[in-house]
Design a protein around this motif. Structure first.
Motif, PDB file in Angstrom:
ATOM      1  N   ILE A   1      42.338  24.118  80.163  1.00 49.00           N
ATOM      2  CA  ILE A   1      41.407  23.685  81.215  1.00 49.00           C
ATOM      3  C   ILE A   1      40.814  22.324  80.870  1.00 49.00           C
ATOM      4  CG2 ILE A   1      39.398  24.868  80.227  1.00 49.00           C
ATOM      5  CD1 ILE A   1      40.220  24.565  83.982  1.00 49.00           C
ATOM      6  N   TRP A   2      40.671  22.042  79.573  1.00 49.63           N
ATOM      7  CA  TRP A   2      40.144  20.742  79.142  1.00 49.63           C
ATOM      8  C   TRP A   2      41.124  19.634  79.515  1.00 49.63           C
ATOM      9  CZ3 TRP A   2      35.397  21.779  77.103  1.00 49.63           C
ATOM     10  CH2 TRP A   2      35.196  23.045  76.572  1.00 49.63           C
ATOM     11  N   ALA A   3      42.407  19.908  79.261  1.00 55.32           N
ATOM     12  CA  ALA A   3      43.445  18.939  79.602  1.00 55.32           C
ATOM     13  C   ALA A   3      43.532  18.754  81.113  1.00 55.32           C
ATOM     14  CB  ALA A   3      44.796  19.396  79.048  1.00 55.32           C
ATOM     15  N   ALA A   4      43.293  19.825  81.863  1.00 57.22           N
ATOM     16  CA  ALA A   4      43.347  19.750  83.322  1.00 57.22           C
ATOM     17  C   ALA A   4      42.288  18.793  83.855  1.00 57.22           C
ATOM     18  CB  ALA A   4      43.146  21.142  83.922  1.00 57.22           C
ATOM     19  N   ARG A   5      41.090  18.877  83.309  1.00 56.43           N
ATOM     20  CA  ARG A   5      40.019  17.987  83.760  1.00 56.43           C
ATOM     21  C   ARG A   5      40.378  16.532  83.491  1.00 56.43           C
ATOM     22  NH1 ARG A   5      34.330  19.418  81.425  1.00 56.43           N
ATOM     23  NH2 ARG A   5      34.781  21.275  82.633  1.00 56.43           N
ATOM     24  N   GLN A   6      40.875  16.261  82.295  1.00 57.97           N
ATOM     25  CA  GLN A   6      41.252  14.895  81.936  1.00 57.97           C
ATOM     26  C   GLN A   6      42.434  14.420  82.781  1.00 57.97           C
ATOM     27  OE1 GLN A   6      42.770  14.245  77.893  1.00 57.97           O
ATOM     28  NE2 GLN A   6      41.351  12.535  77.726  1.00 57.97           N
ATOM     29  N   PHE A   7      43.380  15.309  83.013  1.00 58.61           N
ATOM     30  CA  PHE A   7      44.582  14.993  83.791  1.00 58.61           C
ATOM     31  C   PHE A   7      44.209  14.561  85.212  1.00 58.61           C
ATOM     32  CE2 PHE A   7      48.729  16.285  85.774  1.00 58.61           C
ATOM     33  CZ  PHE A   7      49.562  15.561  84.941  1.00 58.61           C
TER      34      PHE A   7
ATOM     35  N   VAL B   1      43.630  12.391  94.066  1.00 53.93           N
ATOM     36  CA  VAL B   1      42.259  12.876  93.874  1.00 53.93           C
ATOM     37  C   VAL B   1      41.975  12.857  92.381  1.00 53.93           C
ATOM     38  CG1 VAL B   1      40.657  14.804  94.155  1.00 53.93           C
ATOM     39  CG2 VAL B   1      42.387  14.367  95.911  1.00 53.93           C
ATOM     40  N   ASN B   2      40.891  12.202  91.987  1.00 56.10           N
ATOM     41  CA  ASN B   2      40.571  12.118  90.552  1.00 56.10           C
ATOM     42  C   ASN B   2      39.223  12.748  90.221  1.00 56.10           C
ATOM     43  OD1 ASN B   2      38.855  10.235  91.633  1.00 56.10           O
ATOM     44  ND2 ASN B   2      39.605   8.496  90.439  1.00 56.10           N
ATOM     45  N   ILE B   3      38.826  13.727  91.033  1.00 56.70           N
ATOM     46  CA  ILE B   3      37.568  14.438  90.807  1.00 56.70           C
ATOM     47  C   ILE B   3      37.898  15.888  90.454  1.00 56.70           C
ATOM     48  CG2 ILE B   3      35.381  15.166  91.827  1.00 56.70           C
ATOM     49  CD1 ILE B   3      35.718  12.766  93.768  1.00 56.70           C
ATOM     50  N   ALA B   4      37.625  16.268  89.206  1.00 57.61           N
ATOM     51  CA  ALA B   4      38.008  17.593  88.713  1.00 57.61           C
ATOM     52  C   ALA B   4      37.345  18.720  89.496  1.00 57.61           C
ATOM     53  CB  ALA B   4      37.671  17.714  87.232  1.00 57.61           C
ATOM     54  N   SER B   5      36.131  18.481  89.994  1.00 57.95           N
ATOM     55  CA  SER B   5      35.396  19.526  90.713  1.00 57.95           C
ATOM     56  C   SER B   5      35.764  19.588  92.198  1.00 57.95           C
ATOM     57  CB  SER B   5      33.891  19.282  90.576  1.00 57.95           C
ATOM     58  OG  SER B   5      33.536  18.026  91.131  1.00 57.95           O
TER      59      SER B   5
ATOM     60  N   ILE C   1      52.520  16.324  77.772  1.00 56.59           N
ATOM     61  CA  ILE C   1      51.571  17.414  78.009  1.00 56.59           C
ATOM     62  C   ILE C   1      52.032  18.311  79.157  1.00 56.59           C
ATOM     63  CG2 ILE C   1      50.074  16.151  79.633  1.00 56.59           C
ATOM     64  CD1 ILE C   1      47.690  17.429  78.241  1.00 56.59           C
ATOM     65  N   VAL C   2      52.692  17.717  80.157  1.00 59.81           N
ATOM     66  CA  VAL C   2      53.197  18.467  81.303  1.00 59.81           C
ATOM     67  C   VAL C   2      54.403  19.309  80.886  1.00 59.81           C
ATOM     68  CG1 VAL C   2      54.203  18.298  83.609  1.00 59.81           C
ATOM     69  CG2 VAL C   2      52.355  16.745  82.940  1.00 59.81           C
ATOM     70  N   LEU C   3      55.317  18.703  80.177  1.00 62.64           N
ATOM     71  CA  LEU C   3      56.518  19.409  79.729  1.00 62.64           C
ATOM     72  C   LEU C   3      56.158  20.574  78.805  1.00 62.64           C
ATOM     73  CD1 LEU C   3      58.827  16.321  79.057  1.00 62.64           C
ATOM     74  CD2 LEU C   3      58.775  17.801  81.082  1.00 62.64           C
ATOM     75  N   GLU C   4      55.139  20.363  77.974  1.00 64.40           N
ATOM     76  CA  GLU C   4      54.679  21.423  77.068  1.00 64.40           C
ATOM     77  C   GLU C   4      54.109  22.598  77.853  1.00 64.40           C
ATOM     78  OE1 GLU C   4      50.926  22.330  74.084  1.00 64.40           O
ATOM     79  OE2 GLU C   4      51.330  20.266  74.685  1.00 64.40           O
ATOM     80  N   ALA C   5      53.290  22.288  78.846  1.00 63.43           N
ATOM     81  CA  ALA C   5      52.600  23.335  79.600  1.00 63.43           C
ATOM     82  C   ALA C   5      53.563  24.211  80.384  1.00 63.43           C
ATOM     83  CB  ALA C   5      51.577  22.702  80.547  1.00 63.43           C
ATOM     84  N   VAL C   6      54.549  23.597  81.012  1.00 63.05           N
ATOM     85  CA  VAL C   6      55.499  24.344  81.832  1.00 63.05           C
ATOM     86  C   VAL C   6      56.240  25.387  80.995  1.00 63.05           C
ATOM     87  CG1 VAL C   6      57.645  24.154  83.154  1.00 63.05           C
ATOM     88  CG2 VAL C   6      55.797  22.514  83.544  1.00 63.05           C
ATOM     89  N   GLY C   7      56.467  25.072  79.729  1.00 63.86           N
ATOM     90  CA  GLY C   7      57.194  25.988  78.862  1.00 63.86           C
ATOM     91  C   GLY C   7      56.346  27.040  78.175  1.00 63.86           C
ATOM     92  N   LEU C   8      55.042  27.045  78.412  1.00 66.29           N
ATOM     93  CA  LEU C   8      54.156  28.007  77.753  1.00 66.29           C
ATOM     94  C   LEU C   8      54.463  29.438  78.196  1.00 66.29           C
ATOM     95  CD1 LEU C   8      50.611  26.339  77.794  1.00 66.29           C
ATOM     96  CD2 LEU C   8      51.997  26.865  75.786  1.00 66.29           C
ATOM     97  N   ALA C   9      54.631  30.298  77.225  1.00 68.35           N
ATOM     98  CA  ALA C   9      54.924  31.698  77.544  1.00 68.35           C
ATOM     99  C   ALA C   9      53.680  32.573  77.531  1.00 68.35           C
ATOM    100  CB  ALA C   9      55.944  32.241  76.539  1.00 68.35           C
ATOM    101  N   GLU C  10      52.544  32.023  77.069  1.00 71.92           N
ATOM    102  CA  GLU C  10      51.363  32.873  76.866  1.00 71.92           C
ATOM    103  C   GLU C  10      50.592  33.175  78.146  1.00 71.92           C
ATOM    104  OE1 GLU C  10      48.208  29.403  75.418  1.00 71.92           O
ATOM    105  OE2 GLU C  10      49.364  30.506  73.925  1.00 71.92           O
ATOM    106  N   ARG C  11      50.967  32.535  79.257  1.00 71.64           N
ATOM    107  CA  ARG C  11      50.294  32.865  80.521  1.00 71.64           C
ATOM    108  C   ARG C  11      51.227  32.639  81.705  1.00 71.64           C
ATOM    109  NH1 ARG C  11      47.901  28.076  82.817  1.00 71.64           N
ATOM    110  NH2 ARG C  11      48.132  26.285  81.415  1.00 71.64           N
ATOM    111  N   ASP C  12      50.990  33.388  82.772  1.00 72.45           N
ATOM    112  CA  ASP C  12      51.797  33.295  83.988  1.00 72.45           C
ATOM    113  C   ASP C  12      50.966  32.685  85.103  1.00 72.45           C
ATOM    114  OD1 ASP C  12      54.048  34.583  82.831  1.00 72.45           O
ATOM    115  OD2 ASP C  12      53.058  36.523  83.117  1.00 72.45           O
ATOM    116  N   VAL C  13      51.658  32.191  86.120  1.00 74.92           N
ATOM    117  CA  VAL C  13      50.976  31.654  87.303  1.00 74.92           C
ATOM    118  C   VAL C  13      50.559  32.829  88.183  1.00 74.92           C
ATOM    119  CG1 VAL C  13      51.219  30.214  89.360  1.00 74.92           C
ATOM    120  CG2 VAL C  13      52.340  29.537  87.218  1.00 74.92           C
TER     121      VAL C  13
END
Length: 206
Positions: A109-115, A128-132, A152-164
């Motif tokens: 979520i921290w990376a999402a805000r910065q992204f 849109v560059n406003i996290a809220s 960071i995007v390529l890493e996230a897509v491959g994460l197995a620890e959570r589903d959409v």
């Protein structure tokens, strides 16, 4: 941009729970708070302490929002018709940074805000560059084309620890996500139990 007031791993240790379900969380090794006196803090919480803890956990989950931000969202939930706790969760999940995180465009979520703040995301084709920023049902959130090969995007897509979750439809080939509907508490894939009812009690008494 909201100031990051405390390290994400410290939040886990302070709560004594792996609130994001991350494999690297220090709570996986030791379930007590930070600091030299962390192991002593095992006293039974009062009702107020339990309510405060529930609020801090929920607030911390969404990137450690400031009290002013969180209280404003709560006040809006209170004005809506229906269960205030459910409304609160719905408003939090409609934040653009939360949707970017849920869609697995970034790992945290921290990376999402910065992204979002750095202008890597569009909503219905508009940057849109406003996290809220609050998305609406049917909105299409996309990673800008020039940002899709970021590590960071390529890493996230491959994460197995959570589903959409099923209230967001994602196409990772096109790096787009459609916000289908506002979720109820039971729809949100929290790694630990969240208790918005205790947050409601906390604000009712304070």
């Amino acid at each position: 941009m909201t100031k990051r007031t405390s390290a994400k791993y410290k939040i886990d240790r302070r709560m004594g729970e792996n609130i994001w379900g991350r494999a690297k969380s220090p709570v996986n090794k030791r379930e007590y708070g930070p600091g030299q006196h962390g192991q002593r803090r095992k006293n039974k919480l009062s009702d107020f302490g339990t309510q405060l803890r529930a609020k801090q956990k929920l607030k911390g989950y969404y990137g450690d929002l400031t009290e002013k931000q969180f209280r404003r969202i709560f006040s809006e939930a209170e004005r809506q018709r229906g269960d205030t706790g459910e409304m609160l969760i719905g408003l939090l999940e409609r934040r653009l940074d939360a949707v970017v995180f849920r869609a697995k465009f970034v790992p945290t979520i921290w990376a999402a805000r910065q992204f979002v703040n750095h202008g890597h995301v569009t909503v219905n084709g508009q940057r849109v560059n406003i996290a809220s920023y609050r998305v609406k049902e049917g909105d299409v959130i996309a990673v800008r084309e020039k940002s899709r090969q970021l590590a960071i995007v390529l890493e996230a897509v491959g994460l197995a620890e959570r589903d959409v979750p099923d209230y967001i439809e994602v196409d990772h080939n096109k790096m787009t996500a459609t916000f289908v509907r506002t979720p109820a508490l039971g729809d949100v894939p929290y790694a630990v139990q969240m208790e918005p009812n205790l947050v409601v009690e906390y604000y009712a008494q304070n």
